[in-house]
Motif scaffolding. Structure first.
Motif, PDB file in Angstrom:
ATOM      1  N   LYS A 151       5.664  -4.285  34.485  1.00  0.00           N
ATOM      2  CA  LYS A 151       6.432  -4.205  35.632  1.00  0.00           C
ATOM      3  C   LYS A 151       7.840  -3.676  35.715  1.00  0.00           C
ATOM      4  CE  LYS A 151       8.880  -7.070  37.256  1.00  0.00           C
ATOM      5  NZ  LYS A 151      10.182  -6.896  37.962  1.00  0.00           N
TER       6      LYS A 151
ATOM      7  N   THR B  85      12.695  -6.008  42.866  1.00  0.00           N
ATOM      8  CA  THR B  85      12.683  -7.148  41.628  1.00  0.00           C
ATOM      9  C   THR B  85      11.502  -7.927  42.504  1.00  0.00           C
ATOM     10  OG1 THR B  85      14.273  -8.287  43.097  1.00  0.00           O
ATOM     11  CG2 THR B  85      15.006  -7.079  41.264  1.00  0.00           C
ATOM     12  N   ASP B  86      10.959  -8.737  41.785  1.00  0.00           N
ATOM     13  CA  ASP B  86      10.083  -9.727  42.274  1.00  0.00           C
ATOM     14  C   ASP B  86      10.285 -11.159  41.547  1.00  0.00           C
ATOM     15  OD1 ASP B  86       8.081 -11.467  42.976  1.00  0.00           O
ATOM     16  OD2 ASP B  86       6.551  -9.894  42.815  1.00  0.00           O
TER      17      ASP B  86
ATOM     18  N   TYR C  38       7.375 -13.167  40.448  1.00  0.00           N
ATOM     19  CA  TYR C  38       6.430 -12.537  39.142  1.00  0.00           C
ATOM     20  C   TYR C  38       7.066 -12.966  37.909  1.00  0.00           C
ATOM     21  CZ  TYR C  38       4.031  -8.881  36.524  1.00  0.00           C
ATOM     22  OH  TYR C  38       3.347  -8.365  35.523  1.00  0.00           O
ATOM     23  N   ASP C  39       8.467 -12.400  38.046  1.00  0.00           N
ATOM     24  CA  ASP C  39       9.265 -12.718  36.648  1.00  0.00           C
ATOM     25  C   ASP C  39       9.261 -13.973  36.308  1.00  0.00           C
ATOM     26  OD1 ASP C  39       9.578  -9.667  36.619  1.00  0.00           O
ATOM     27  OD2 ASP C  39      11.648  -9.739  37.514  1.00  0.00           O
TER      28      ASP C  39
ATOM     29  N   TRP D 130      14.238 -19.626  45.737  1.00  0.00           N
ATOM     30  CA  TRP D 130      12.847 -19.374  45.088  1.00  0.00           C
ATOM     31  C   TRP D 130      12.219 -20.652  44.498  1.00  0.00           C
ATOM     32  CZ3 TRP D 130      10.030 -16.023  47.024  1.00  0.00           C
ATOM     33  CH2 TRP D 130      10.374 -14.818  47.308  1.00  0.00           C
TER      34      TRP D 130
END
Length: 113
Positions: A20, A32-33, A36-37, A71
């Motif tokens: 990614k 960036t995600d 996901y990370d 988040w």
């Protein structure tokens, strides 16, 4: 187990993060995600039997702590993670994948390999 002693799934999750990051490197702007990370960082920690504090994740996923905390709340609401206060240190909380999220990531990795 792979050569460095980590689980095969942890090594695979690391490869997914690296892939990614390589794809994101193709873009001229920072991409960036954090979800996901974070999911894969938490997955790796669980596979390796390492507890993860909420505050330890932000630098790993390269987002400011305040952004990460927003988040975390969204991920909790979505049933992806759980937070537990640290009984030994009231300033710290532990974070982990929910059983369902862990199972879904296990299946995702199994499907890819």
């Amino acid at each position: 187990m792979v050569e460095d002693g980590t689980s095969e799934n942890a090594a695979r999750a690391r490869r997914l993060i690296a892939m990614k990051d390589r794809i994101a490197g193709l873009y001229p702007v920072k991409v960036t995600d954090p979800v996901y990370d974070a999911l894969f960082q938490l997955y790796i920690a669980e596979e390796e039997g390492r507890p993860m504090s909420v505050s330890a994740v932000a630098p790993m996923i390269r987002v400011p702590s305040t952004t990460w905390l927003r988040w975390v709340s969204l991920m909790e609401e979505a049933g992806l993670v759980v937070r537990q206060p640290d009984p030994a240190d009231g300033r710290r909380c532990w974070i982990a994948l929910t059983r369902d999220c862990k199972a879904r990531l296990d299946q995702l990795i199994a499907d890819l390999w």
